[in-house]
Design a protein around this motif. Structure first.
Motif, PDB file in Angstrom:
ATOM      1  N   ARG A 153      50.181  31.794-133.487  1.00 13.67           N
ATOM      2  CA  ARG A 153      50.921  33.243-133.035  1.00 13.67           C
ATOM      3  C   ARG A 153      50.431  33.172-131.371  1.00 13.67           C
ATOM      4  NH1 ARG A 153      50.961  37.839-135.614  1.00 13.67           N
ATOM      5  NH2 ARG A 153      52.233  38.547-133.976  1.00 13.67           N
ATOM      6  N   LEU A 154      51.571  33.271-130.622  1.00  8.34           N
ATOM      7  CA  LEU A 154      51.385  33.512-129.101  1.00  8.34           C
ATOM      8  C   LEU A 154      50.596  34.962-128.889  1.00  8.34           C
ATOM      9  CD1 LEU A 154      54.736  31.839-127.933  1.00  8.34           C
ATOM     10  CD2 LEU A 154      52.382  31.052-127.544  1.00  8.34           C
ATOM     11  N   LEU A 155      51.244  35.888-129.397  1.00 14.73           N
ATOM     12  CA  LEU A 155      50.866  37.250-128.826  1.00 14.73           C
ATOM     13  C   LEU A 155      49.608  37.842-129.588  1.00 14.73           C
ATOM     14  CD1 LEU A 155      54.227  39.129-127.876  1.00 14.73           C
ATOM     15  CD2 LEU A 155      52.511  37.629-126.587  1.00 14.73           C
TER      16      LEU A 155
ATOM     17  N   ARG B  44      55.267  35.239-151.527  1.00 17.11           N
ATOM     18  CA  ARG B  44      55.459  36.305-150.448  1.00 17.11           C
ATOM     19  C   ARG B  44      56.633  36.385-149.571  1.00 17.11           C
ATOM     20  NH1 ARG B  44      50.295  34.600-150.811  1.00 17.11           N
ATOM     21  NH2 ARG B  44      48.870  36.154-151.981  1.00 17.11           N
ATOM     22  N   PRO B  45      57.860  36.554-150.000  1.00 19.37           N
ATOM     23  CA  PRO B  45      58.981  36.276-149.198  1.00 19.37           C
ATOM     24  C   PRO B  45      59.064  37.441-147.976  1.00 19.37           C
ATOM     25  CG  PRO B  45      59.467  37.030-151.398  1.00 19.37           C
ATOM     26  CD  PRO B  45      58.037  36.737-151.570  1.00 19.37           C
ATOM     27  N   ILE B  46      58.921  38.585-148.250  1.00 17.20           N
ATOM     28  CA  ILE B  46      58.933  39.735-147.118  1.00 17.20           C
ATOM     29  C   ILE B  46      57.950  39.370-146.263  1.00 17.20           C
ATOM     30  CG2 ILE B  46      59.069  42.014-146.807  1.00 17.20           C
ATOM     31  CD1 ILE B  46      60.314  42.622-149.640  1.00 17.20           C
ATOM     32  N   GLN B  47      56.561  39.146-146.537  1.00 15.69           N
ATOM     33  CA  GLN B  47      55.804  39.031-145.729  1.00 15.69           C
ATOM     34  C   GLN B  47      55.861  37.762-144.773  1.00 15.69           C
ATOM     35  OE1 GLN B  47      51.719  38.206-147.372  1.00 15.69           O
ATOM     36  NE2 GLN B  47      50.572  39.067-145.697  1.00 15.69           N
ATOM     37  N   GLU B  48      56.230  36.361-145.632  1.00 13.47           N
ATOM     38  CA  GLU B  48      56.546  35.447-144.877  1.00 13.47           C
ATOM     39  C   GLU B  48      57.566  35.380-143.714  1.00 13.47           C
ATOM     40  OE1 GLU B  48      54.166  33.124-144.296  1.00 13.47           O
ATOM     41  OE2 GLU B  48      53.334  32.811-146.283  1.00 13.47           O
TER      42      GLU B  48
ATOM     43  N   LEU C 181      58.246  37.244-136.207  1.00 16.87           N
ATOM     44  CA  LEU C 181      57.422  37.511-135.281  1.00 16.87           C
ATOM     45  C   LEU C 181      57.344  36.113-134.377  1.00 16.87           C
ATOM     46  CD1 LEU C 181      54.591  39.776-136.356  1.00 16.87           C
ATOM     47  CD2 LEU C 181      56.485  40.274-134.800  1.00 16.87           C
ATOM     48  N   ARG C 182      57.120  35.154-135.005  1.00 21.14           N
ATOM     49  CA  ARG C 182      56.839  33.971-134.337  1.00 21.14           C
ATOM     50  C   ARG C 182      58.031  33.593-133.108  1.00 21.14           C
ATOM     51  NH1 ARG C 182      55.225  32.075-139.322  1.00 21.14           N
ATOM     52  NH2 ARG C 182      52.845  32.256-139.648  1.00 21.14           N
TER      53      ARG C 182
ATOM     54  N   ARG D 228      54.339  24.656-136.965  1.00 22.81           N
ATOM     55  CA  ARG D 228      54.627  24.544-138.170  1.00 22.81           C
ATOM     56  C   ARG D 228      53.640  25.096-139.377  1.00 22.81           C
ATOM     57  NH1 ARG D 228      56.445  18.801-139.908  1.00 22.81           N
ATOM     58  NH2 ARG D 228      56.479  20.100-141.812  1.00 22.81           N
ATOM     59  N   PRO D 229      53.725  26.462-139.191  1.00 21.54           N
ATOM     60  CA  PRO D 229      52.595  27.000-140.063  1.00 21.54           C
ATOM     61  C   PRO D 229      52.910  26.972-141.430  1.00 21.54           C
ATOM     62  CG  PRO D 229      54.087  28.705-139.006  1.00 21.54           C
ATOM     63  CD  PRO D 229      54.240  27.391-138.537  1.00 21.54           C
ATOM     64  N   TYR D 230      51.942  27.176-142.267  1.00 22.17           N
ATOM     65  CA  TYR D 230      52.049  27.047-143.815  1.00 22.17           C
ATOM     66  C   TYR D 230      52.650  28.585-144.092  1.00 22.17           C
ATOM     67  CZ  TYR D 230      49.042  23.038-143.796  1.00 22.17           C
ATOM     68  OH  TYR D 230      48.498  21.778-143.511  1.00 22.17           O
ATOM     69  N   VAL D 231      53.567  28.291-144.830  1.00 24.74           N
ATOM     70  CA  VAL D 231      54.214  29.524-145.435  1.00 24.74           C
ATOM     71  C   VAL D 231      54.320  29.218-146.905  1.00 24.74           C
ATOM     72  CG1 VAL D 231      55.480  30.147-143.545  1.00 24.74           C
ATOM     73  CG2 VAL D 231      56.660  28.739-145.254  1.00 24.74           C
ATOM     74  N   SER D 232      54.642  30.522-147.783  1.00 22.12           N
ATOM     75  CA  SER D 232      54.870  30.358-149.114  1.00 22.12           C
ATOM     76  C   SER D 232      56.190  31.608-149.454  1.00 22.12           C
ATOM     77  CB  SER D 232      53.649  30.740-149.667  1.00 22.12           C
ATOM     78  OG  SER D 232      53.841  30.759-151.298  1.00 22.12           O
TER      79      SER D 232
END
Length: 191
Positions: free
Chosen positions: A139-141, A167-171, A177-178, A159-163
């Motif tokens: 994250r830049l900020l 957790r679709p809403i959180q991801e 944000l990124r 290329r962060p790890y996502v799932s």
């Protein structure tokens, strides 16, 4: 109230460090395992600081992804057990317990990034010059801004790890944000 203070701090520091943030390479797709600990050490890095969410695992996970275990062992072998840290805005006990046997220290009880408190604590603990410390963050900020404030090197994970399945809403929130952070930093650096 604390979140509001952190947002105001972020905006003030964004203005102050906008040019430094714009110079952080976000064009290269990069995951943590693509970073060579040996190359970092060869280039003068003596202390390695890792974010957790997005960098070592998808958001909200208790443990790093299994495939990173050899990479983490390499970090400890190359830098030494007193020179590798995890600095997360969510220092969960399960994460701390995971890293203890690996001799990787988790920094807790400090203000959340982008406040530089955690990085300053690491600099004090190691006695190293800020120029020899590197943070790896997605994250830049938050992390990258904290690194700029603390005067340390930073590598941005693009290329962060996502799932999305877990957790679709959180991801989706953090993906947005990124994206917005990159756009805001590039746009704001013009001024």
């Amino acid at each position: 109230m604390e979140l509001f203070k952190r947002i105001l701090f972020t905006l003030r520091m964004l203005h102050r460090y906008r040019h430094a943030l714009a110079k952080i390479d976000s064009s290269t797709p990069r995951q943590i395992h693509q970073i060579s600990p040996a190359n970092l050490k060869h280039n003068g890095i003596r202390v390695l600081v890792l974010d957790f969410d997005g960098v070592l695992a998808a958001h909200g996970e208790a443990l790093p992804i299994q495939e990173l275990q050899p990479w983490l062992h390499d970090c400890v072998n190359i830098f030494g057990s007193t020179q590798v840290f995890v600095l997360s805005n969510k220092p969960l006990q399960s994460r701390i317990n995971y890293f203890n046997p690996l001799k990787i220290r988790c920094i807790a009880d400090v203000k959340k990034k982008p406040y530089p408190d955690g990085l300053q604590k690491i600099i004090a603990l190691t006695g190293q010059s800020p120029k020899t410390v590197m943070l790896v963050d997605d994250r830049l900020l938050t992390g990258c801004l904290a690194a700029c404030i603390a005067g340390i090197s930073v590598t941005l994970i693009t290329r962060p790890y996502v799932s999305l399945s877990k957790r679709p809403i959180q991801e989706l929130f953090f993906m947005t944000l990124r994206f917005l952070e990159r756009y805001i930093v590039q746009w704001y650096a013009i001024f």
